[in-house]
Design a protein around this motif. Structure first.
Motif, short mmCIF file in Angstrom:
data_model
loop_
_atom_site.label_atom_id
_atom_site.label_comp_id
_atom_site.label_asym_id
_atom_site.label_seq_id
_atom_site.Cartn_x
_atom_site.Cartn_y
_atom_site.Cartn_z
N CYS A 49 0.86 -1.19 0.00
CA CYS A 49 0.00 0.00 0.00
C CYS A 49 0.90 1.23 0.00
N LEU A 50 0.40 2.29 -0.58
CA LEU A 50 1.14 3.55 -0.69
C LEU A 50 0.18 4.67 -0.32
N ALA A 51 0.60 5.53 0.60
CA ALA A 51 -0.31 6.56 1.10
C ALA A 51 0.38 7.86 1.41
N SER A 52 -0.38 8.93 1.29
CA SER A 52 0.03 10.24 1.76
C SER A 52 -0.66 10.45 3.09
N GLN A 53 0.13 10.50 4.16
CA GLN A 53 -0.41 10.70 5.50
C GLN A 53 -0.29 12.17 5.87
N LYS A 54 -0.71 12.53 7.05
CA LYS A 54 -0.68 13.93 7.47
C LYS A 54 0.76 14.48 7.51
N ALA A 55 1.67 13.77 8.15
CA ALA A 55 3.02 14.29 8.36
C ALA A 55 4.08 13.68 7.44
N HIS A 56 3.70 12.64 6.68
CA HIS A 56 4.67 11.95 5.83
C HIS A 56 3.93 11.10 4.80
N MET A 57 4.67 10.44 3.97
CA MET A 57 4.10 9.44 3.06
C MET A 57 4.54 8.08 3.57
N SER A 58 3.77 7.07 3.25
CA SER A 58 4.06 5.73 3.76
C SER A 58 3.99 4.70 2.65
N ALA A 110 23.18 2.35 0.65
CA ALA A 110 22.92 3.52 -0.19
C ALA A 110 23.11 4.83 0.57
N GLY A 111 23.37 4.72 1.88
CA GLY A 111 23.54 5.92 2.70
C GLY A 111 22.23 6.64 2.97
N LYS A 112 21.12 5.90 2.93
CA LYS A 112 19.81 6.49 3.17
C LYS A 112 19.37 6.19 4.59
N LYS A 113 18.79 7.20 5.25
CA LYS A 113 18.24 7.00 6.58
C LYS A 113 16.88 6.35 6.42
N LEU A 114 16.71 5.19 7.02
CA LEU A 114 15.48 4.43 6.90
C LEU A 114 14.60 4.65 8.12
N ASP A 115 13.37 5.08 7.90
CA ASP A 115 12.37 5.22 8.95
C ASP A 115 11.35 4.12 8.71
N MET A 116 11.57 2.96 9.35
CA MET A 116 10.76 1.78 9.07
C MET A 116 10.26 1.12 10.34
N GLY A 117 9.00 0.77 10.33
CA GLY A 117 8.42 -0.09 11.36
C GLY A 117 8.60 -1.52 10.88
N LYS A 118 7.66 -2.38 11.21
CA LYS A 118 7.77 -3.77 10.78
C LYS A 118 7.62 -3.90 9.26
N SER A 119 6.66 -3.17 8.69
CA SER A 119 6.50 -3.23 7.24
C SER A 119 6.26 -1.85 6.62
N CYS A 120 6.20 -0.82 7.42
CA CYS A 120 5.89 0.53 6.96
C CYS A 120 7.15 1.38 6.85
N ILE A 121 7.39 1.89 5.66
CA ILE A 121 8.50 2.82 5.45
C ILE A 121 7.90 4.22 5.32
N ARG A 122 8.31 5.11 6.21
CA ARG A 122 7.83 6.49 6.19
C ARG A 122 8.86 7.36 5.50
N PHE A 123 8.39 8.29 4.66
CA PHE A 123 9.30 9.19 3.96
C PHE A 123 8.63 10.53 3.71
N LYS A 124 9.44 11.58 3.62
CA LYS A 124 8.92 12.93 3.36
C LYS A 124 9.11 13.33 1.91
N ARG A 125 10.15 12.77 1.28
CA ARG A 125 10.45 13.05 -0.14
C ARG A 125 10.84 11.74 -0.80
N VAL A 126 10.59 11.63 -2.08
CA VAL A 126 10.96 10.39 -2.78
C VAL A 126 12.47 10.16 -2.70
N GLU A 127 13.24 11.24 -2.59
CA GLU A 127 14.70 11.13 -2.48
C GLU A 127 15.13 10.45 -1.18
N ASP A 128 14.23 10.36 -0.21
CA ASP A 128 14.54 9.67 1.05
C ASP A 128 14.58 8.15 0.86
#
Length: 166
Positions: free
Chosen positions: A72-81, A104-122
């Protein structure tokens, strides 16, 4: 923030320009990568990529009338998931995502299966593409059935039946 859109086009049209561009980039990667048995739809107010009933008739064990969620792909209030359901029950897939982002030197904001990001470059789209390619729908279904157990659908039917009686 769950969308009330009933179509993918409606969902995308309802996003602010910056979010729409990011979601469309991730969506394009998903559509270019998923196997032909996975279908795009609206799912729980998000863009959904599901294993349809024609492929997996049992459906989602919590609600067998729903197809089996894959991504699933979503735009949430504070981020995209980005929800990678196939990674939830597969520690190897989760580890591959974590390792790929680190390399890749990317900071990963991940729960068990949810990756949160603010920009696609993240995101490390190359790692995500690789992990999705290595998880065809048939493998996702097999892992899912093994994880929830063969009686999961009987339990869901029993719950539905008992709710209908009250």
């Amino acid at each position: 923030m769950q969308s009330k859109a009933t179509t993918v086009a409606g969902y995308l049209d309802g996003l602010p320009d910056e979010r729409r561009q990011a979601i469309e980039s991730v969506r394009a990667m998903i559509l270019d990568t998923i196997d032909p048995d996975v279908e795009e739809c609206m799912s729980s107010g998000m863009l959904g990529y599901v294993v349809p009933h024609r492929v997996f008739p049992q459906g989602y064990h919590c609600d067998p009338s729903q197809p089996l969620p894959y991504i699933c792909l979503a735009s949430q209030k504070a981020h995209m998931s980005l929800y990678l359901m196939f990674a939830y029950a597969d520690g190897d897939k989760e580890a591959a995502i974590r390792e790929g982002f680190a390399k890749a030197g990317k900071k990963l904001d991940m729960g068990k299966s949810c990756i949160r990001f603010k920009r696609v470059e993240d995101l490390d789209l190359a790692t995500l593409r690789d992990v999705i390619r290595r998880t065809p729908s048939a493998q996702h279904v097999a892992t899912y059935v093994e994880t929830v157990g063969p009686n999961a659908w009987k339990k869901a039917s029993a719950k539905t039946s008992s709710k209908a009686k009250t």
